[in-house]
Write a protein that holds these residues in place. Structure first.
Motif, PDB file in Angstrom:
ATOM      1  N   VAL A   1       0.834  -1.204   0.000  1.00 32.64           N
ATOM      2  CA  VAL A   1       0.000   0.000   0.000  1.00 32.64           C
ATOM      3  C   VAL A   1       0.869   1.256   0.000  1.00 32.64           C
ATOM      4  CG1 VAL A   1      -1.667   1.337   1.339  1.00 32.64           C
ATOM      5  CG2 VAL A   1      -1.976  -1.123   1.067  1.00 32.64           C
ATOM      6  N   VAL A   2       1.927   1.260   0.816  1.00 37.47           N
ATOM      7  CA  VAL A   2       2.831   2.413   0.846  1.00 37.47           C
ATOM      8  C   VAL A   2       3.486   2.608  -0.513  1.00 37.47           C
ATOM      9  CG1 VAL A   2       4.961   3.320   1.838  1.00 37.47           C
ATOM     10  CG2 VAL A   2       3.256   2.280   3.322  1.00 37.47           C
ATOM     11  N   GLY A   3       3.930   1.514  -1.144  1.00 40.76           N
ATOM     12  CA  GLY A   3       4.544   1.620  -2.464  1.00 40.76           C
ATOM     13  C   GLY A   3       3.573   2.159  -3.501  1.00 40.76           C
ATOM     14  N   LEU A   4       2.323   1.702  -3.474  1.00 40.99           N
ATOM     15  CA  LEU A   4       1.318   2.195  -4.420  1.00 40.99           C
ATOM     16  C   LEU A   4       1.068   3.687  -4.231  1.00 40.99           C
ATOM     17  CD1 LEU A   4      -0.868   1.711  -6.557  1.00 40.99           C
ATOM     18  CD2 LEU A   4      -2.430   1.090  -4.695  1.00 40.99           C
ATOM     19  N   ILE A   5       0.953   4.131  -2.986  1.00 38.19           N
ATOM     20  CA  ILE A   5       0.712   5.555  -2.706  1.00 38.19           C
ATOM     21  C   ILE A   5       1.869   6.410  -3.226  1.00 38.19           C
ATOM     22  CG2 ILE A   5       0.490   7.261  -0.859  1.00 38.19           C
ATOM     23  CD1 ILE A   5      -1.015   5.140   0.749  1.00 38.19           C
ATOM     24  N   LEU A   6       3.096   5.953  -3.005  1.00 34.43           N
ATOM     25  CA  LEU A   6       4.264   6.717  -3.447  1.00 34.43           C
ATOM     26  C   LEU A   6       4.347   6.779  -4.970  1.00 34.43           C
ATOM     27  CD1 LEU A   6       6.992   5.543  -0.904  1.00 34.43           C
ATOM     28  CD2 LEU A   6       5.925   7.793  -1.060  1.00 34.43           C
ATOM     29  N   VAL A   7       3.994   5.689  -5.636  1.00 34.11           N
ATOM     30  CA  VAL A   7       4.014   5.691  -7.105  1.00 34.11           C
ATOM     31  C   VAL A   7       2.995   6.693  -7.651  1.00 34.11           C
ATOM     32  CG1 VAL A   7       3.407   4.336  -9.149  1.00 34.11           C
ATOM     33  CG2 VAL A   7       4.928   3.375  -7.432  1.00 34.11           C
ATOM     34  N   VAL A   8       1.778   6.662  -7.115  1.00 39.02           N
ATOM     35  CA  VAL A   8       0.726   7.577  -7.586  1.00 39.02           C
ATOM     36  C   VAL A   8       1.116   9.031  -7.320  1.00 39.02           C
ATOM     37  CG1 VAL A   8      -1.668   8.284  -7.244  1.00 39.02           C
ATOM     38  CG2 VAL A   8      -1.093   5.854  -7.326  1.00 39.02           C
ATOM     39  N   MET A   9       1.623   9.322  -6.127  1.00 40.70           N
ATOM     40  CA  MET A   9       1.985  10.697  -5.768  1.00 40.70           C
ATOM     41  C   MET A   9       3.143  11.202  -6.609  1.00 40.70           C
ATOM     42  SD  MET A   9       1.618  10.600  -1.598  1.00 40.70           S
ATOM     43  CE  MET A   9       2.323  12.247  -1.469  1.00 40.70           C
ATOM     44  N   SER A  10       4.182  10.375  -6.769  1.00 40.89           N
ATOM     45  CA  SER A  10       5.348  10.811  -7.545  1.00 40.89           C
ATOM     46  C   SER A  10       5.002  10.962  -9.020  1.00 40.89           C
ATOM     47  CB  SER A  10       6.499   9.818  -7.376  1.00 40.89           C
ATOM     48  OG  SER A  10       6.107   8.510  -7.741  1.00 40.89           O
ATOM     49  N   ASN A  11       4.104  10.113  -9.535  1.00 39.94           N
ATOM     50  CA  ASN A  11       3.695  10.235 -10.933  1.00 39.94           C
ATOM     51  C   ASN A  11       2.919  11.527 -11.166  1.00 39.94           C
ATOM     52  OD1 ASN A  11       3.395   8.656 -13.614  1.00 39.94           O
ATOM     53  ND2 ASN A  11       1.314   9.335 -13.171  1.00 39.94           N
ATOM     54  N   ARG A  12       2.023  11.874 -10.231  1.00 35.41           N
ATOM     55  CA  ARG A  12       1.277  13.131 -10.348  1.00 35.41           C
ATOM     56  C   ARG A  12       2.216  14.334 -10.246  1.00 35.41           C
ATOM     57  NH1 ARG A  12      -4.385  12.400  -6.909  1.00 35.41           N
ATOM     58  NH2 ARG A  12      -5.302  10.800  -8.273  1.00 35.41           N
ATOM     59  N   LEU A  13       3.206  14.231  -9.374  1.00 39.16           N
ATOM     60  CA  LEU A  13       4.165  15.327  -9.226  1.00 39.16           C
ATOM     61  C   LEU A  13       4.979  15.504 -10.494  1.00 39.16           C
ATOM     62  CD1 LEU A  13       5.290  17.372  -7.170  1.00 39.16           C
ATOM     63  CD2 LEU A  13       6.985  15.662  -6.516  1.00 39.16           C
ATOM     64  N   ALA A  14       5.381  14.381 -11.112  1.00 45.67           N
ATOM     65  CA  ALA A  14       6.143  14.458 -12.359  1.00 45.67           C
ATOM     66  C   ALA A  14       5.318  15.121 -13.462  1.00 45.67           C
ATOM     67  CB  ALA A  14       6.573  13.056 -12.790  1.00 45.67           C
ATOM     68  N   LYS A  15       4.026  14.777 -13.557  1.00 38.21           N
ATOM     69  CA  LYS A  15       3.161  15.384 -14.575  1.00 38.21           C
ATOM     70  C   LYS A  15       2.938  16.868 -14.310  1.00 38.21           C
ATOM     71  CE  LYS A  15       0.605  11.425 -16.339  1.00 38.21           C
ATOM     72  NZ  LYS A  15      -0.710  10.876 -16.680  1.00 38.21           N
ATOM     73  N   LYS A  16       2.895  17.212 -13.039  1.00 36.84           N
ATOM     74  CA  LYS A  16       2.712  18.627 -12.689  1.00 36.84           C
ATOM     75  C   LYS A  16       3.884  19.465 -13.177  1.00 36.84           C
ATOM     76  CE  LYS A  16       0.597  19.579  -8.925  1.00 36.84           C
ATOM     77  NZ  LYS A  16       0.206  19.764  -7.499  1.00 36.84           N
ATOM     78  N   PHE A  17       5.081  18.859 -13.249  1.00 36.60           N
ATOM     79  CA  PHE A  17       6.260  19.577 -13.714  1.00 36.60           C
ATOM     80  C   PHE A  17       6.497  19.371 -15.205  1.00 36.60           C
ATOM     81  CE2 PHE A  17       7.146  19.548  -9.186  1.00 36.60           C
ATOM     82  CZ  PHE A  17       7.680  20.812  -8.984  1.00 36.60           C
ATOM     83  N   GLY A  18       5.480  18.858 -15.908  1.00 34.85           N
ATOM     84  CA  GLY A  18       5.556  18.771 -17.366  1.00 34.85           C
ATOM     85  C   GLY A  18       6.172  17.516 -17.916  1.00 34.85           C
ATOM     86  N   GLU A  19       6.425  16.512 -17.080  1.00 36.85           N
ATOM     87  CA  GLU A  19       6.993  15.259 -17.565  1.00 36.85           C
ATOM     88  C   GLU A  19       5.886  14.273 -17.883  1.00 36.85           C
ATOM     89  OE1 GLU A  19      10.116  14.995 -18.182  1.00 36.85           O
ATOM     90  OE2 GLU A  19      10.615  16.956 -17.338  1.00 36.85           O
ATOM     91  N   GLU A  20       6.235  13.242 -18.679  1.00 40.92           N
ATOM     92  CA  GLU A  20       5.245  12.256 -19.094  1.00 40.92           C
ATOM     93  C   GLU A  20       4.812  11.363 -17.933  1.00 40.92           C
ATOM     94  OE1 GLU A  20       6.606  10.044 -22.380  1.00 40.92           O
ATOM     95  OE2 GLU A  20       6.774  11.756 -23.718  1.00 40.92           O
ATOM     96  N   GLY A  21       5.731  11.030 -17.050  1.00 43.91           N
ATOM     97  CA  GLY A  21       5.405  10.178 -15.921  1.00 43.91           C
ATOM     98  C   GLY A  21       5.313   8.718 -16.356  1.00 43.91           C
ATOM     99  N   LEU A  22       4.767   7.903 -15.471  1.00 47.12           N
ATOM    100  CA  LEU A  22       4.696   6.469 -15.695  1.00 47.12           C
ATOM    101  C   LEU A  22       3.447   6.058 -16.472  1.00 47.12           C
ATOM    102  CD1 LEU A  22       6.159   3.796 -15.027  1.00 47.12           C
ATOM    103  CD2 LEU A  22       4.798   3.671 -12.934  1.00 47.12           C
ATOM    104  N   TYR A  23       2.339   6.773 -16.268  1.00 43.43           N
ATOM    105  CA  TYR A  23       1.089   6.444 -16.966  1.00 43.43           C
ATOM    106  C   TYR A  23       0.301   7.726 -17.201  1.00 43.43           C
ATOM    107  CZ  TYR A  23      -0.708   6.753 -12.169  1.00 43.43           C
ATOM    108  OH  TYR A  23      -1.011   7.175 -10.912  1.00 43.43           O
TER     109      TYR A  23
END
Length: 285
Positions: free
Chosen positions: A263-285
């Motif tokens: 659960v912790v790993g899933l939360i970190l993946v979702v949060m970091s992916n949203r943060l990456a998209k916020k800075f203009g990157e493609e992210g994971l999905y």
């Protein structure tokens, strides 16, 4: 062609999800999943109120963060250095040498470390003793334990981790380097302004995936390195789940530890992916 990969994920990733039922049961192998006693959130409450929880969380996060800050950048640096090598034969030799530890088991890696750093017959300590110094307990010194784990991970996996980055470097348009050379850019300036931006998306994706494994620090390595003097620093969720679940037979309680990690790993993946998209990157999905 995709069938073997799909079969792997079905067998080892999706079908085992049924095992999460154990977290809500007083599981008995003789009764099975459906006939075992349901206990609700009893094991969750017991796990999070256990005095060992904070120690397990601290050790797991400390080892994982050390790997992120010190191990994760090493393959990038090595890939950049190998990319600058122009003699193909030398480049292949270096790649072979740094790839080799990946194919060795942790049993062999830890055994080599004991031969080199062991207090009694370790090569380093023998040299220290012969030079008149006092032997250092590298393998059992609490202040050095986490550093030893990180160094082992770097030695074993850093070379293998360069493969993806070398592939990303090969995809950079060579005309960008030619244009930079015409503009008078040095090799360092080319690396900073052409090479790194060219592999930035790859770095971000791999970092997001690594954050998803932040609670997974590797059972085998730590279990082999664990000893009495450093047990309070080595005990992580993986070793705790093994000790409680397998050795003590508390399958439901140990499943809670594994579920918490996921659960912790899933939360970190979702949060970091949203943060990456916020800075203009493609992210994971």
């Amino acid at each position: 062609m995709a069938a073997p990969g799909l079969l792997f994920f079905l067998l080892f990733k999706y079908f085992p999800l049924w095992g999460l039922l154990l977290a809500f049961q007083n599981y008995s192998p003789y009764l099975g999943f459906w006939d075992s006693e349901w206990v609700g959130l009893k094991y969750f409450n017991e796990f999070f109120t256990n005095p060992d929880f904070m120690q397990l969380f601290r050790n797991t996060m400390a080892i994982s963060l050390l790997n992120i800050f010190f191990f994760f950048p090493i393959p990038i640096v090595v890939a950049l250095l190998l990319n600058e090598v122009r003699k193909l034969a030398f480049k292949k030799i270096v790649q072979t040498v740094i790839y080799l530890p990946h194919f060795l088991s942790w049993v062999i890696i830890v055994g080599i470390c004991f031969l080199i750093f062991g207090q009694g017959s370790g090569v380093i300590n023998q040299l220290i003793a012969e030079s008149g110094g006092q032997k250092i307990e590298f393998m059992t010194e609490p202040n050095l334990f986490w550093a030893m784990l990180t160094a082992q991970s770097i030695w074993k996996e850093a070379g293998w981790g360069t493969i993806i980055f070398l592939a990303a470097l090969a995809g950079i348009n060579s005309e960008l380097y030619e244009a930079a050379q015409i503009d008078g850019a040095s090799r360092w300036q080319q690396a900073m302004n052409v090479t790194l931006p060219g592999i930035k998306s790859t770095i971000i994706v791999l970092l997001i995936l690594r954050l998803g494994q932040v609670m997974d620090v590797g059972f085998e390595q730590i279990y082999l390195m664990m000893s009495g003097p450093v047990a309070h620093l080595a005990d992580v969720f993986d070793t705790y789940a093994y000790r409680v679940g397998i050795q003590q037979g508390r399958f439901g309680y140990a499943t809670v530890a594994g579920l918490f990690k996921s659960v912790v790993g899933l939360i970190l993946v979702v949060m970091s992916n949203r943060l990456a998209k916020k800075f203009g990157e493609e992210g994971l999905y």
